[in-house]
Write a protein that holds these residues in place. Structure first.
Motif, PDB file in Angstrom:
ATOM      1  N   ASP A 191      37.437 -86.154   9.697  1.00 47.78           N
ATOM      2  CA  ASP A 191      36.309 -86.737   8.763  1.00 47.78           C
ATOM      3  C   ASP A 191      37.400 -86.436   7.692  1.00 47.78           C
ATOM      4  O   ASP A 191      36.716 -86.429   6.631  1.00 47.78           O
ATOM      5  CB  ASP A 191      35.127 -86.363   8.413  1.00 47.78           C
ATOM      6  N   ALA A 192      38.550 -86.355   7.654  1.00 50.06           N
ATOM      7  CA  ALA A 192      39.355 -85.988   5.981  1.00 50.06           C
ATOM      8  C   ALA A 192      40.190 -87.805   5.919  1.00 50.06           C
ATOM      9  O   ALA A 192      39.557 -88.265   6.912  1.00 50.06           O
ATOM     10  CB  ALA A 192      40.312 -85.627   6.496  1.00 50.06           C
ATOM     11  N   GLY A 207      37.834 -83.036   4.122  1.00 55.01           N
ATOM     12  CA  GLY A 207      37.794 -83.254   5.541  1.00 55.01           C
ATOM     13  C   GLY A 207      36.731 -81.650   5.952  1.00 55.01           C
ATOM     14  O   GLY A 207      36.850 -81.034   4.950  1.00 55.01           O
ATOM     15  N   ARG A 236      33.167 -84.664   3.217  1.00 58.62           N
ATOM     16  CA  ARG A 236      34.478 -85.065   4.280  1.00 58.62           C
ATOM     17  C   ARG A 236      33.656 -86.622   4.356  1.00 58.62           C
ATOM     18  O   ARG A 236      32.677 -86.883   3.786  1.00 58.62           O
ATOM     19  CB  ARG A 236      34.266 -84.247   5.084  1.00 58.62           C
TER      20      ARG A 236
END
Length: 337
Positions: A191-192, A207, A236
């Protein structure tokens, strides 16, 4: 939108006009005349039904176009959790994920190329590392038709003895294949965001399960990563959008940690590539994460959808949207989805 009724009305008027004129044909050839008449009426009806005009007059508005999604022939390989990106030649490459070729592996190394002319998939080049969408692998375009995959699939580092989140690979459009690129300096897990900068470098922010404040930049000339300044708010599930002036807007996301665990944030900050630093800007109108950010033609940024808090510890999908103005560096609410 023009209707069939309006098209028929126009056709009727044309029919009357044609029938009121003197027939230039020999009276012994009425059938040819009728055939020409009906062919002309058919062409007019088709033109009107399609929302176009053969000879629009001055001031005529643009024709109404009908857009639709239609099903194509099935791909030879089924897959989910994959990544996809458009190529410079107009085709697209679908990569990795869990595929029907290796159903027990969450992250494969196979790819398929979609040809928009034939509307069919064919086998593409093998990945240098397996890939798994977003939670592990983030795609970002580079210049001259290349692109970068930041992070490998969950199993990509097993043989290499490297954490998969530290791996990266680059697609070489000249050779038509994937090659290993430099490893990231800091490990983050999913989730970066990865954003192509105006100078050709790539900025990766945030992230990780604990919303890491890390940032790094990738230089395609050296294929190496460099540690950058930390975000002011670790996060993130956020967005990173290149602005028209070369700066990057980092907005929203999940932050850690409060008594209720991770929460959505309304914090936004701007990265300046000339100084390599982040600076807070005005907050979002609504805290959100896992949303979408779109750069508009006028330089503003539209934030749409995502998730927001619905009373701890619950969350809900958002219909509200907002726009960021880079001149005032403020957000304003706009119509919902």
């Amino acid at each position: 939108m023009r209707t069939n009724h309006s098209a028929a009305t126009r056709a009727h008027r044309v029919s009357r006009a044609l029938s009121s004129t003197k027939n230039p044909m020999n009276s012994a050839e009425p059938r040819n005349h009728d055939r020409i008449l009906w062919l002309g009426l058919l062409a007019l009806l088709l033109s009107a039904a399609c929302g176009t005009s053969a000879n629009p007059g001055p001031g005529t508005p643009d024709p109404v176009r009908t857009y639709r999604i239609r099903r194509l022939a099935d791909s030879p390989v089924a897959r989910n959790g994959h990544v996809a990106i458009g190529l410079a030649d107009g085709s697209a490459l679908v990569m990795g994920g869990n595929s029907s070729e290796a159903i027990n592996l969450p992250d494969s190394s196979s790819t398929q190329r979609f040809d928009p002319t034939t509307e069919a998939f064919t086998a593409g080049p093998m990945l240098a590392l397996s890939a798994l969408d977003r939670e592990f692998t983030v795609p970002v375009p580079l210049r001259a038709g290349a692109f970068l995959l930041v992070g490998g699939g969950i199993n990509s580092g097993t043989v290499l003895g490297t954490h998969p989140a530290a791996l990266s690979q680059r697609f070489d459009p000249v050779r038509g294949e994937f090659v290993r690129s430099g490893d990231l300096k800091r490990v983050r897990s999913g989730d970066a965001t990865a954003t192509l900068l105006a100078d050709g470098r790539v900025l990766v922010t945030g992230g990780g399960s604990l919303a890491a404040p890390f940032s790094e930049t990738y230089d395609p000339a050296t294929e190496q990563w460099t540690i950058g300044e930390n975000l002011l708010v670790g996060r993130r599930g956020h967005t990173g959008t290149l602005l028209a002036d070369g700066r990057v807007l980092v907005a929203g996301g999940f932050v850690c940690c409060t008594g209720n665990g991770q929460i959505f944030t309304d914090a936004a900050e701007i990265y300046d590539p000339t100084t390599g630093t982040f600076q807070l800007t005005a907050p979002l109108r609504q805290a959100r994460g896992f949303h979408r950010a779109t750069l508009l033609a006028d330089g503003r940024v539209l934030l749409s959808g995502g998730f927001g808090a619905a009373g701890a510890p619950d969350f809900e999908a958002l219909a509200a949207s907002e726009i960021f103005d880079p001149v005032t560096e403020k957000f304003s609410s706009v119509g919902g989805l």
